[in-house]
Design a protein around this motif. Sequence first.
Motif, PDB file in Angstrom:
ATOM      1  N   GLY A 193       0.809  -1.205   0.000  1.00  0.00           N
ATOM      2  CA  GLY A 193       0.000   0.000   0.000  1.00  0.00           C
ATOM      3  C   GLY A 193       0.841   1.252   0.000  1.00  0.00           C
ATOM      4  N   PRO A 194       0.187   2.406  -0.130  1.00  0.00           N
ATOM      5  CA  PRO A 194       0.879   3.699  -0.145  1.00  0.00           C
ATOM      6  C   PRO A 194       1.365   4.056   1.256  1.00  0.00           C
ATOM      7  N   PRO A 195       2.239   5.076   1.359  1.00  0.00           N
ATOM      8  CA  PRO A 195       2.777   5.456   2.671  1.00  0.00           C
ATOM      9  C   PRO A 195       1.694   5.815   3.684  1.00  0.00           C
ATOM     10  N   GLN A 196       0.542   6.353   3.202  1.00  0.00           N
ATOM     11  CA  GLN A 196      -0.525   6.743   4.125  1.00  0.00           C
ATOM     12  C   GLN A 196      -1.237   5.534   4.746  1.00  0.00           C
ATOM     13  N   MET A 197      -1.132   4.374   4.086  1.00  0.00           N
ATOM     14  CA  MET A 197      -1.852   3.191   4.554  1.00  0.00           C
ATOM     15  C   MET A 197      -0.956   1.948   4.475  1.00  0.00           C
ATOM     16  N   PRO A 198       0.178   1.969   5.169  1.00  0.00           N
ATOM     17  CA  PRO A 198       1.075   0.802   5.090  1.00  0.00           C
ATOM     18  C   PRO A 198       0.484  -0.391   5.827  1.00  0.00           C
ATOM     19  N   LEU A 199       0.632  -1.575   5.239  1.00  0.00           N
ATOM     20  CA  LEU A 199       0.124  -2.798   5.840  1.00  0.00           C
ATOM     21  C   LEU A 199       1.130  -3.925   5.635  1.00  0.00           C
ATOM     22  N   THR A 200       1.205  -4.821   6.607  1.00  0.00           N
ATOM     23  CA  THR A 200       1.941  -6.063   6.426  1.00  0.00           C
ATOM     24  C   THR A 200       0.932  -7.147   6.047  1.00  0.00           C
ATOM     25  N   THR A 201       1.431  -8.285   5.602  1.00  0.00           N
ATOM     26  CA  THR A 201       0.516  -9.371   5.269  1.00  0.00           C
ATOM     27  C   THR A 201      -0.229  -9.864   6.517  1.00  0.00           C
ATOM     28  N   ASP A 202       0.418  -9.813   7.674  1.00  0.00           N
ATOM     29  CA  ASP A 202      -0.265 -10.231   8.894  1.00  0.00           C
ATOM     30  C   ASP A 202      -1.424  -9.301   9.224  1.00  0.00           C
ATOM     31  N   GLN A 203      -1.251  -8.012   8.971  1.00  0.00           N
ATOM     32  CA  GLN A 203      -2.344  -7.072   9.205  1.00  0.00           C
ATOM     33  C   GLN A 203      -3.469  -7.263   8.200  1.00  0.00           C
ATOM     34  N   VAL A 204      -3.110  -7.576   6.959  1.00  0.00           N
ATOM     35  CA  VAL A 204      -4.132  -7.888   5.955  1.00  0.00           C
ATOM     36  C   VAL A 204      -4.939  -9.099   6.415  1.00  0.00           C
ATOM     37  N   GLY A 205      -4.256 -10.127   6.888  1.00  0.00           N
ATOM     38  CA  GLY A 205      -4.940 -11.312   7.385  1.00  0.00           C
ATOM     39  C   GLY A 205      -5.837 -11.008   8.565  1.00  0.00           C
ATOM     40  N   ALA A 206      -5.412 -10.087   9.424  1.00  0.00           N
ATOM     41  CA  ALA A 206      -6.226  -9.709  10.585  1.00  0.00           C
ATOM     42  C   ALA A 206      -7.537  -9.058  10.138  1.00  0.00           C
ATOM     43  N   ILE A 207      -7.464  -8.225   9.113  1.00  0.00           N
ATOM     44  CA  ILE A 207      -8.676  -7.585   8.596  1.00  0.00           C
ATOM     45  C   ILE A 207      -9.619  -8.650   8.042  1.00  0.00           C
ATOM     46  N   TRP A 208      -9.068  -9.594   7.284  1.00  0.00           N
ATOM     47  CA  TRP A 208      -9.896 -10.692   6.757  1.00  0.00           C
ATOM     48  C   TRP A 208     -10.559 -11.464   7.899  1.00  0.00           C
ATOM     49  N   GLU A 209      -9.779 -11.777   8.913  1.00  0.00           N
ATOM     50  CA  GLU A 209     -10.298 -12.565  10.041  1.00  0.00           C
ATOM     51  C   GLU A 209     -11.410 -11.824  10.766  1.00  0.00           C
ATOM     52  N   ALA A 210     -11.220 -10.524  11.005  1.00  0.00           N
ATOM     53  CA  ALA A 210     -12.234  -9.736  11.717  1.00  0.00           C
ATOM     54  C   ALA A 210     -13.521  -9.641  10.909  1.00  0.00           C
ATOM     55  N   LYS A 211     -13.403  -9.425   9.604  1.00  0.00           N
ATOM     56  CA  LYS A 211     -14.600  -9.338   8.766  1.00  0.00           C
ATOM     57  C   LYS A 211     -15.308 -10.697   8.689  1.00  0.00           C
ATOM     58  N   TRP A 212     -14.544 -11.769   8.711  1.00  0.00           N
ATOM     59  CA  TRP A 212     -15.139 -13.103   8.698  1.00  0.00           C
ATOM     60  C   TRP A 212     -15.944 -13.329   9.969  1.00  0.00           C
ATOM     61  N   ALA A 213     -15.415 -12.864  11.108  1.00  0.00           N
ATOM     62  CA  ALA A 213     -16.139 -13.001  12.369  1.00  0.00           C
ATOM     63  C   ALA A 213     -17.454 -12.233  12.331  1.00  0.00           C
ATOM     64  N   VAL A 214     -17.454 -11.095  11.662  1.00  0.00           N
ATOM     65  CA  VAL A 214     -18.672 -10.298  11.529  1.00  0.00           C
ATOM     66  C   VAL A 214     -19.707 -11.028  10.683  1.00  0.00           C
ATOM     67  N   THR A 215     -19.276 -11.680   9.619  1.00  0.00           N
ATOM     68  CA  THR A 215     -20.242 -12.379   8.775  1.00  0.00           C
ATOM     69  C   THR A 215     -20.946 -13.489   9.544  1.00  0.00           C
ATOM     70  N   ARG A 216     -20.251 -14.116  10.478  1.00  0.00           N
ATOM     71  CA  ARG A 216     -20.897 -15.160  11.291  1.00  0.00           C
ATOM     72  C   ARG A 216     -22.043 -14.568  12.104  1.00  0.00           C
ATOM     73  N   GLN A 217     -21.834 -13.379  12.651  1.00  0.00           N
ATOM     74  CA  GLN A 217     -22.888 -12.738  13.435  1.00  0.00           C
ATOM     75  C   GLN A 217     -24.033 -12.258  12.553  1.00  0.00           C
ATOM     76  N   LEU A 218     -23.699 -11.787  11.361  1.00  0.00           N
ATOM     77  CA  LEU A 218     -24.746 -11.311  10.455  1.00  0.00           C
ATOM     78  C   LEU A 218     -25.613 -12.465   9.962  1.00  0.00           C
ATOM     79  N   ARG A 219     -25.018 -13.632   9.800  1.00  0.00           N
ATOM     80  CA  ARG A 219     -25.802 -14.776   9.326  1.00  0.00           C
ATOM     81  C   ARG A 219     -26.910 -15.148  10.307  1.00  0.00           C
ATOM     82  N   THR A 220     -26.683 -14.911  11.581  1.00  0.00           N
ATOM     83  CA  THR A 220     -27.690 -15.238  12.601  1.00  0.00           C
ATOM     84  C   THR A 220     -28.472 -14.012  13.048  1.00  0.00           C
ATOM     85  N   GLU A 221     -28.259 -12.879  12.382  1.00  0.00           N
ATOM     86  CA  GLU A 221     -28.924 -11.618  12.740  1.00  0.00           C
ATOM     87  C   GLU A 221     -28.750 -11.296  14.219  1.00  0.00           C
TER      88      GLU A 221
END
Length: 303
Positions: A193-221
């Motif tokens: 990413g650009p200097p304003q939004m630097p990310l490591t692959t571990d941080q990218v994975g963390a975002i994926w993991e957090a959003k995945w956890a949200v989808t589990r909650q949304l599936r059950t409303e």
Amino acid sequence: MMNGQAGWESGTADDLVADALGLGVQATARMVTDYVEVGLLAPPRYRKTTQRGSDQRLFPPEQRRLFYELCRAKQRSPLPRVPHRTMIPVVLYMWLTDDTVIPAEQARRALRTHASATGISAEGRRRKSANQVVEQFAHPTATTAQRLRLAQLLREGEQTRRPDWDAVADALAAVASPWRRGEGPAEIVRGFGPPQMPLTTDQVGAIWEAKWAVTRQLRTESVPEGKLLEAREAARKDWAGYAAQRPALMRDAGHLAHIFDVPEDQEQMARQHVNRFLAVLAHALGEMRPAFQRAAERAHARL
């Protein structure tokens, strides 16, 4: 799409079916009911006009027009059959950007449908998506085996809905910084990413993991309505800030500039809005902090 409802009146399910047939789109009352169940339409309003019963329920003008526009979208699609779930992001986009068309109850159902659709793509689509992720993050010196390993983990995680986040994070780090387990110093890790939004692959994975956890909650409303509305307000501010920074982000992102491109079609724009909303909702629900903590622990263990 919904700039005002001039000329539109409330209508019954039969009226909506007639609207669709007038466009040349096949529709039935069952189809209207299905749209309500998945969140493409809000439930019609009860009306009591006789002492012992009630007339057929009414959809308000904005919902009747919404159904009409969804039918037009189906007409424009090159697909012979348009699954309901593929139109859900457009409805959610409207809820995220406008307060006058999509009520909270409808949004909850739409979010449930969107979350439930995760993992049900055809194998070809899963494979294409996984390969795109690999190409986005892979260093030119990453081996074929490293690339195949990451793609396989991504496909299996989506299909089973049980991603192995430790394995995904390790595989992502391996393709992005393939020298880390070879001759190079272990502490050297590629950033993205650009200097304003630097990310490591571990941080990218963390975002994926957090959003995945949200989808589990949304599936059950199970996400409270108040949290959804709170996250929506935060998402609107987040998007406004992102839109203002977008030109600079594209300029400074180098070979990843394409990820900041402005979509040419409304459907892709809708998907971008929904994806960013899920990240904001993950913050609101407290899923981001623990995901990033686990990512930091994985990165430390890898040194």
